[in-house]
Design an enzyme around this catalytic site. Sequence first.
Site, short mmCIF file in Angstrom:
data_model
loop_
_atom_site.label_atom_id
_atom_site.label_comp_id
_atom_site.label_asym_id
_atom_site.label_seq_id
_atom_site.Cartn_x
_atom_site.Cartn_y
_atom_site.Cartn_z
N LYS A 85 -10.16 6.25 -3.78
CA LYS A 85 -9.37 7.26 -3.38
C LYS A 85 -8.03 7.07 -3.92
O LYS A 85 -7.56 5.91 -3.66
CB LYS A 85 -9.34 7.40 -1.81
N GLU B 291 -14.17 5.99 4.72
CA GLU B 291 -13.19 4.99 4.09
C GLU B 291 -12.78 3.96 5.07
O GLU B 291 -11.54 3.51 5.30
CB GLU B 291 -11.98 6.03 3.76
N ASP C 68 -7.32 16.52 6.48
CA ASP C 68 -7.27 15.42 7.13
C ASP C 68 -6.19 15.78 8.37
O ASP C 68 -6.60 16.04 9.47
CB ASP C 68 -6.71 14.07 6.31
N LYS D 191 -3.82 7.47 -3.70
CA LYS D 191 -2.82 8.36 -2.90
C LYS D 191 -1.63 8.77 -3.94
O LYS D 191 -1.13 8.07 -4.60
CB LYS D 191 -2.18 6.98 -2.04
N LYS E 214 -11.44 11.22 12.55
CA LYS E 214 -10.86 9.72 12.81
C LYS E 214 -10.75 10.07 14.17
O LYS E 214 -10.34 10.86 15.05
CB LYS E 214 -9.33 9.74 12.39
N ASP F 216 -5.78 11.79 -2.31
CA ASP F 216 -5.33 12.13 -0.96
C ASP F 216 -3.78 12.54 -1.38
O ASP F 216 -2.88 11.42 -1.55
CB ASP F 216 -5.48 11.09 0.15
N GLU G 27 -7.94 15.66 -0.99
CA GLU G 27 -7.43 15.48 0.60
C GLU G 27 -6.14 16.19 0.79
O GLU G 27 -5.25 15.77 0.24
CB GLU G 27 -7.76 14.15 0.92
N HIS H 298 0.96 -1.18 0.03
CA HIS H 298 0.03 0.06 -0.13
C HIS H 298 0.92 1.07 -0.10
O HIS H 298 1.48 1.59 0.91
CB HIS H 298 -0.76 -0.10 1.23
C1 MUC Z 1 -5.04 9.11 5.32
O1 MUC Z 1 -4.06 9.79 5.20
O2 MUC Z 1 -5.97 9.29 4.86
C2 MUC Z 1 -6.79 6.27 4.55
C3 MUC Z 1 -6.75 5.67 3.80
C4 MUC Z 1 -5.64 5.09 3.26
O3 MUC Z 1 -5.39 4.48 2.28
O4 MUC Z 1 -4.69 5.87 4.13
C5 MUC Z 1 -5.17 6.13 5.15
C6 MUC Z 1 -4.48 7.66 5.76
MG MG Z 2 -5.71 11.26 4.64
#
Ligand code: MUC
Ligand code: MG
Length: 373
Positions: free
Chosen positions: A166, A326, A248, A168, A272, A197, A223, A21
């Site tokens: 989502k 999420e 976030d 990254k 969170k 994000d 994000e 990941h």
């Molecule tokens: C984050 O920064 O949001 C949430 C989903 C993911 O893949 O990582 C997290 C952390």
């Molecule tokens: Mg995040």
Amino acid sequence: MTATISAIEAILVDLPTIRAHQLAMTTMQQQTLVIVRLRCSDGVEGMGEATTIGGLSYGEESPESIKLTIDTYLAPALVGQDASNVHGAMARLNKVARGNRFAKSALESAMLDAQGKRLGVPLATLLGGAVRDTLPVLWTLASGDTGRDIEEAEGLLEQRRHNTFKLKIGRRSVRDDVAHVSAIKRALGDRARVTVDVNQAWNEAEAAVGIAALEAAGIDLIEQPTPREHRAALARLAARFVVPIMADEAVTGPEDAMELARLGAADVFALKIAKSGGIFGMLRTAAVGDAAGIALYGGTMLEGAVGTIAAAHGFCTLPQLAWGTELFGPLLVKDDIVTERPVFKDFALHLPQGPGLGLAIDEDKLAHYRRKV
Ligand code: MUC
Ligand code: MG
């Protein structure tokens, strides 16, 4: 007679992930959970979880430091205290330790789980009641490979497990990230929502270029594009673009929420339980968002079943949760330490209905996955 807290154990659990990941700051090959077992004088046991991402690469607490904080400072402050007074216990923890929100969150969840079991009601009922019993859950595409991400998304759409994805980003150049995201959005079209994000990786100038291109590509939500401390930059970006900006890392508790609202720095808050120091801290943060007209989203620290379900009970009580959640952490790990893993179907997580969290520890799995040294 009132039950008291008799013992607290914090256990490090290493679980393999289903695939690597990749995030802006780290690549995860496994996830480490800190599982808290809180035993009470009436025989009731509660459990909680504190989990972070990539050791110290995401936040200021690591799994190892969370365990040390609980063992050395927090557990001794709770042993002997009234097991049913969660607010009293949390006030005590806030006196003996500053910060350390993730560790406090795990303990609060464990107390609430125990109290729910004691009273025979689900945790959400203890909080005043759920307004929904399912939560929409997105999936994060983060294999690091565009083709593989598209294939993964197609499979999950087909299974009706997720219809929002989502991505990254922030590891590569803005240009490469935009190409990657646009290719995925083009392949999925109107069949899925796509969000990104950036995990604070861009400076304001990069963010301006990146967000303009992502907005044009039809991305639905951006994000945390810039560093958490740069609130004025986030406010300028939020004013400049139509695509909603979500805070976030910048929004931990109600005080951050208040300041971001005052600056007009975010359209959406990612909530969170870990970063707010527990479910009640998350609910207070959400209340500030509500008061300011900011949309809410149920975030994750990629917890396993215990932490995810604790958050889910909290999110199920929120009056508005416009951007869903999420809470897919349990799906990212190959196995877990509970007897029945959370149910994900029809694009949603289904809240367990048993007392407390509605989960039970699988002792064999816990023995197998707990860290031995
Ligand atoms: C984050 O920064 O949001 C949430 C989903 C993911 O893949 O990582 C997290 C952390
Ligand atoms: Mg995040």
